[in-house]
Design a protein around this motif. Structure first.
Motif, PDB file in Angstrom:
ATOM      1  N   THR A  63       0.838  -1.203   0.000  1.00 39.14           N
ATOM      2  CA  THR A  63       0.000   0.000   0.000  1.00 39.14           C
ATOM      3  C   THR A  63       0.870   1.249   0.000  1.00 39.14           C
ATOM      4  N   GLU A  64       1.954   1.198   0.794  1.00 37.93           N
ATOM      5  CA  GLU A  64       2.840   2.358   0.833  1.00 37.93           C
ATOM      6  C   GLU A  64       3.417   2.644  -0.549  1.00 37.93           C
ATOM      7  N   SER A  65       3.860   1.614  -1.261  1.00 33.81           N
ATOM      8  CA  SER A  65       4.453   1.892  -2.578  1.00 33.81           C
ATOM      9  C   SER A  65       3.373   2.332  -3.565  1.00 33.81           C
ATOM     10  N   MET A  66       2.162   1.780  -3.400  1.00 38.93           N
ATOM     11  CA  MET A  66       1.061   2.231  -4.253  1.00 38.93           C
ATOM     12  C   MET A  66       0.747   3.710  -3.983  1.00 38.93           C
ATOM     13  N   LEU A  67       0.816   4.104  -2.720  1.00 40.43           N
ATOM     14  CA  LEU A  67       0.534   5.498  -2.373  1.00 40.43           C
ATOM     15  C   LEU A  67       1.574   6.443  -2.980  1.00 40.43           C
ATOM     16  N   ARG A  68       2.838   6.047  -2.852  1.00 40.61           N
ATOM     17  CA  ARG A  68       3.906   6.887  -3.426  1.00 40.61           C
ATOM     18  C   ARG A  68       3.720   7.032  -4.929  1.00 40.61           C
ATOM     19  N   GLU A  69       3.441   5.909  -5.568  1.00 47.48           N
ATOM     20  CA  GLU A  69       3.208   5.892  -7.017  1.00 47.48           C
ATOM     21  C   GLU A  69       2.024   6.806  -7.363  1.00 47.48           C
ATOM     22  N   SER A  70       0.988   6.744  -6.538  1.00 47.67           N
ATOM     23  CA  SER A  70      -0.247   7.487  -6.833  1.00 47.67           C
ATOM     24  C   SER A  70      -0.091   8.988  -6.618  1.00 47.67           C
ATOM     25  N   ILE A  71       0.709   9.345  -5.605  1.00 49.20           N
ATOM     26  CA  ILE A  71       0.977  10.767  -5.381  1.00 49.20           C
ATOM     27  C   ILE A  71       1.758  11.324  -6.568  1.00 49.20           C
ATOM     28  N   GLN A  72       2.761  10.524  -6.985  1.00 46.59           N
ATOM     29  CA  GLN A  72       3.600  10.953  -8.090  1.00 46.59           C
ATOM     30  C   GLN A  72       2.818  11.093  -9.402  1.00 46.59           C
ATOM     31  N   LEU A 102     -10.440   2.968  -5.448  1.00 47.69           N
ATOM     32  CA  LEU A 102     -10.298   2.547  -4.061  1.00 47.69           C
ATOM     33  C   LEU A 102     -10.825   3.610  -3.098  1.00 47.69           C
ATOM     34  N   ALA A 103     -11.572   3.160  -2.100  1.00 43.33           N
ATOM     35  CA  ALA A 103     -12.067   4.056  -1.054  1.00 43.33           C
ATOM     36  C   ALA A 103     -10.990   4.219   0.025  1.00 43.33           C
ATOM     37  N   PRO A 104     -11.104   5.286   0.823  1.00 44.95           N
ATOM     38  CA  PRO A 104     -10.061   5.560   1.810  1.00 44.95           C
ATOM     39  C   PRO A 104      -9.806   4.419   2.799  1.00 44.95           C
ATOM     40  N   GLY A 105     -10.816   3.622   3.045  1.00 43.16           N
ATOM     41  CA  GLY A 105     -10.639   2.482   3.949  1.00 43.16           C
ATOM     42  C   GLY A 105      -9.493   1.580   3.529  1.00 43.16           C
ATOM     43  N   GLU A 106      -9.146   1.604   2.250  1.00 43.55           N
ATOM     44  CA  GLU A 106      -8.090   0.726   1.752  1.00 43.55           C
ATOM     45  C   GLU A 106      -6.694   1.335   1.831  1.00 43.55           C
ATOM     46  N   PHE A 107      -6.616   2.642   2.135  1.00 42.67           N
ATOM     47  CA  PHE A 107      -5.260   3.227   2.122  1.00 42.67           C
ATOM     48  C   PHE A 107      -5.008   4.336   3.148  1.00 42.67           C
ATOM     49  N   ILE A 108      -6.066   4.874   3.771  1.00 45.05           N
ATOM     50  CA  ILE A 108      -5.862   6.031   4.655  1.00 45.05           C
ATOM     51  C   ILE A 108      -5.011   5.694   5.887  1.00 45.05           C
ATOM     52  N   ASP A 109      -5.224   4.510   6.460  1.00 44.53           N
ATOM     53  CA  ASP A 109      -4.441   4.107   7.635  1.00 44.53           C
ATOM     54  C   ASP A 109      -2.951   4.093   7.323  1.00 44.53           C
ATOM     55  N   VAL A 110      -2.617   3.490   6.192  1.00 41.40           N
ATOM     56  CA  VAL A 110      -1.208   3.410   5.809  1.00 41.40           C
ATOM     57  C   VAL A 110      -0.667   4.802   5.490  1.00 41.40           C
ATOM     58  N   GLY A 160       3.090   8.794   7.240  1.00 46.80           N
ATOM     59  CA  GLY A 160       3.255  10.234   7.124  1.00 46.80           C
ATOM     60  C   GLY A 160       2.914  10.768   5.737  1.00 46.80           C
ATOM     61  N   LEU A 161       2.609   9.853   4.800  1.00 50.33           N
ATOM     62  CA  LEU A 161       2.272  10.295   3.445  1.00 50.33           C
ATOM     63  C   LEU A 161       0.980  11.105   3.414  1.00 50.33           C
ATOM     64  N   ILE A 162       0.208  11.015   4.490  1.00 50.88           N
ATOM     65  CA  ILE A 162      -1.049  11.760   4.590  1.00 50.88           C
ATOM     66  C   ILE A 162      -0.798  13.275   4.542  1.00 50.88           C
ATOM     67  N   VAL A 163       0.397  13.704   4.942  1.00 53.17           N
ATOM     68  CA  VAL A 163       0.683  15.139   4.908  1.00 53.17           C
ATOM     69  C   VAL A 163       0.668  15.634   3.462  1.00 53.17           C
ATOM     70  N   GLN A 164       1.366  14.905   2.594  1.00 45.43           N
ATOM     71  CA  GLN A 164       1.369  15.259   1.171  1.00 45.43           C
ATOM     72  C   GLN A 164       0.002  15.076   0.539  1.00 45.43           C
ATOM     73  N   LEU A 165      -0.610  13.932   0.837  1.00 46.80           N
ATOM     74  CA  LEU A 165      -1.932  13.651   0.282  1.00 46.80           C
ATOM     75  C   LEU A 165      -2.947  14.685   0.767  1.00 46.80           C
ATOM     76  N   SER A 193      -6.275  14.884   9.152  1.00 48.84           N
ATOM     77  CA  SER A 193      -5.778  13.883  10.099  1.00 48.84           C
ATOM     78  C   SER A 193      -4.816  14.530  11.096  1.00 48.84           C
ATOM     79  N   SER A 194      -4.571  13.825  12.182  1.00 47.15           N
ATOM     80  CA  SER A 194      -3.753  14.417  13.252  1.00 47.15           C
ATOM     81  C   SER A 194      -2.321  14.681  12.795  1.00 47.15           C
ATOM     82  N   LYS A 195      -1.817  13.840  11.906  1.00 40.35           N
ATOM     83  CA  LYS A 195      -0.467  14.064  11.368  1.00 40.35           C
ATOM     84  C   LYS A 195      -0.373  15.420  10.663  1.00 40.35           C
ATOM     85  N   GLN A 196      -1.451  15.784   9.992  1.00 42.30           N
ATOM     86  CA  GLN A 196      -1.456  17.088   9.304  1.00 42.30           C
ATOM     87  C   GLN A 196      -1.423  18.225  10.314  1.00 42.30           C
TER      88      GLN A 196
END
Ligand code: C2E
Ligand code: MG
Ligand code: MG
Ligand code: MG
Length: 285
Positions: free
Chosen positions: A27-36, A72-80, A85-90, A120-123
Motif C-alpha cells: 500500500t505504501e508503494s502504491m501510495l507513493r506511485e499514486s501521489i507521483q 479505491l475508497a479511503p478504507g483501503e489506504f488512509i491508515d497506511v 506520514g504520506l497523509i501530509v502530502q496527500l 488527520s492528526s499528522k497534518q
C-alpha cells in the motif's frame, strides 16, 4: 516491525503478521506511485438542511483511481497514509483540490455552499499546516468561513495541547471546525467545550439503528439538545432511510448527509445534479 529487529536474528513470522506487513508495504508503494502520478480524485457528498432539505454544502472524500486496482475508497489506504506520514502530502493535495473546486462553485454556481475537508492528526502536527492553508485560501480567494475542517473525536482525545493550539490558530483564520464521528470516542460534551468547535457530526453507527435501538435514539436526541446549548450545529452522518430522516427532523437535527440524499459523487456530477440541474434549490439562484 520485523525490520527493526535487525539482521541475524531469527525472525519467526506469524502468517497474519506477514500478510499485514505485506499489505502495508504494498500500500505504501502504491501510495507513493499514486501521489507521483496524480491518481487521486475527490468525490463530494452533499450535506442537506434537514428542515428544508436544501443543499448547504459538500464533504470532500478522497478516492484513489488506480490503473490496475480500480477505484479505491479511503478504507483501503488512509491508515497506511497516516502511519507512513504520506497523509501530509496527500492531505495537502486534498486541500488544494477541494479549495480549487469550491472557488469554482462559488464563482459560477452558488456562493453560499460550504466545503468540509477531513484533516488527520499528522497534518495538524505538521508545522506548516496553518500557513499552507492560509496560502491556499488566498490563492483561491475563498472566504475561510466557508471551509469546514473535520477532526475526528479520537484525535481530539490524544495529543490535546498541541491540537488545541492549532485549532485556535485555525479559528483565528476564520475557518469552521467540526468534530467528526462523534460518539465513537467516549468523550463527553463538556470535554469538547475546551475546543473551539462550530459543528458536531454524529457518527453513522448511531444513525443506522436510530429507529430500532432506543439507547441510540435517546443518545442522539440528547446530543442534539445539548449541542444547541453549547452553540454547536449538528450534522447527522449516514442517513439512509426516510424514516431516519423523519426521526432526525423531529429531534430538530439541523443537517444531514447520507445515501438517502446521495452517495459521494465526482465533482462534475455534483455540479450538474445539485448546482445547476433540476435539483438546484429554488432559493440558491
Ligand atoms: P468520514 O469523514 O466519517 O466520512 C463519511 C464516510 O461515510 C464516507 O466514507 C462516506 O462515503 C460514508 N457514508 C456517507 N453516507 C453514508 C451512508 O448513508 N451509509 C453508509 N454506509 N456510508 C455512508 P468514505 O468516503 O469511504 O471515507 C471513509 C473515511 O475516510 C472518512 O470518514 C474519513 O475519516 C476518511 N477520509 C476520507 N477522505 C479523507 C481525506 O481527504 N483526508 C483524511 N485525512 N481522511 C479522509
Ligand atoms: Mg468526515
Ligand atoms: Mg464521519
Ligand atoms: Mg466515519
Amino acid at each position: 516491525r520485523a525490520k527493526s529487529e535487525g539482521r541475524g536474528r531469527a525472525c519467526i513470522f506469524v502468517p497474519e503478521d506477514e500478510q499485514r506487513t505485506l499489505h502495508r508495504v504494498n500500500t505504501e508503494s502504491m501510495l507513493r506511485e499514486s501521489i507521483q502520478n496524480g491518481y487521486f480524485e475527490l468525490y463530494y457528498q452533499p450535506v442537506f438542511a434537514m428542515g428544508t432539505q436544501r443543499i448547504v454544502g459538500a464533504e470532500a472524500l478522497v478516492r484513489l483511481r488506480h490503473p490496475e486496482r480500480g477505484l479505491l475508497a479511503p478504507g483501503e489506504f488512509i491508515d497506511v497514509a497516516e502511519d507512513t506520514g504520506l497523509i501530509v502530502q496527500l492531505g495537502e493535495w486534498v486541500l488544494e483540490e477541494g479549495l480549487r473546486q469550491l472557488s469554482f462553485w462559488h464563482r459560477d454556481y452558488d456562493s453560499s455552499i460550504y466545503l468540509s475537508i477531513n484533516v488527520s492528526s499528522k497534518q495538524l502536527q505538521d508545522n506548516r499546516f496553518v500557513r499552507t492553508l492560509e496560502m491556499m485560501l488566498s490563492r483561491y480567494r475563498i472566504k475561510p468561513g466557508f471551509l469546514i475542517l473535520e477532526i475526528t473525536e479520537t484525535m481530539l482525545m490524544h495529543n490535546t495541547d498541541h491540537t488545541l493550539e492549532v485549532m485556535n490558530r485555525l479559528k483565528r483564520l476564520g475557518c469552521l471546525l467540526s468534530i467528526d464521528d462523534f460518539g465513537t470516542g467516549y468523550s463527553s460534551l463538556s470535554y469538547l467545550q475546551k475546543f473551539p468547535l462550530d459543528i458536531l457530526k454524529i457518527d453513522r453507527s448511531f444513525v443506522t439503528d436510530i429507529d430500532t435501538n432506543s439507547t441510540h435514539n435517546a443518545l442522539v436526541s440528547a446530543i442534539i439538545t445539548m449541542s444547541k446549548a453549547l452553540n454547536l450545529r449538528v450534522i447527522c452522518e449516514g442517513v439512509e432511510t426516510e424514516q431516519q430522516l423523519e426521526t432526525l427532523q423531529n429531534m430538530r437535527c439541523q443537517m444531514g448527509q447520507g445515501y438517502y440524499f446521495s452517495k459521494p459523487i465526482p465533482a462534475d456530477q455534483f455540479t450538474l445534479g445539485y448546482l445547476c440541474g433540476a435539483l438546484k434549490t429554488p432559493s440558491a439562484s
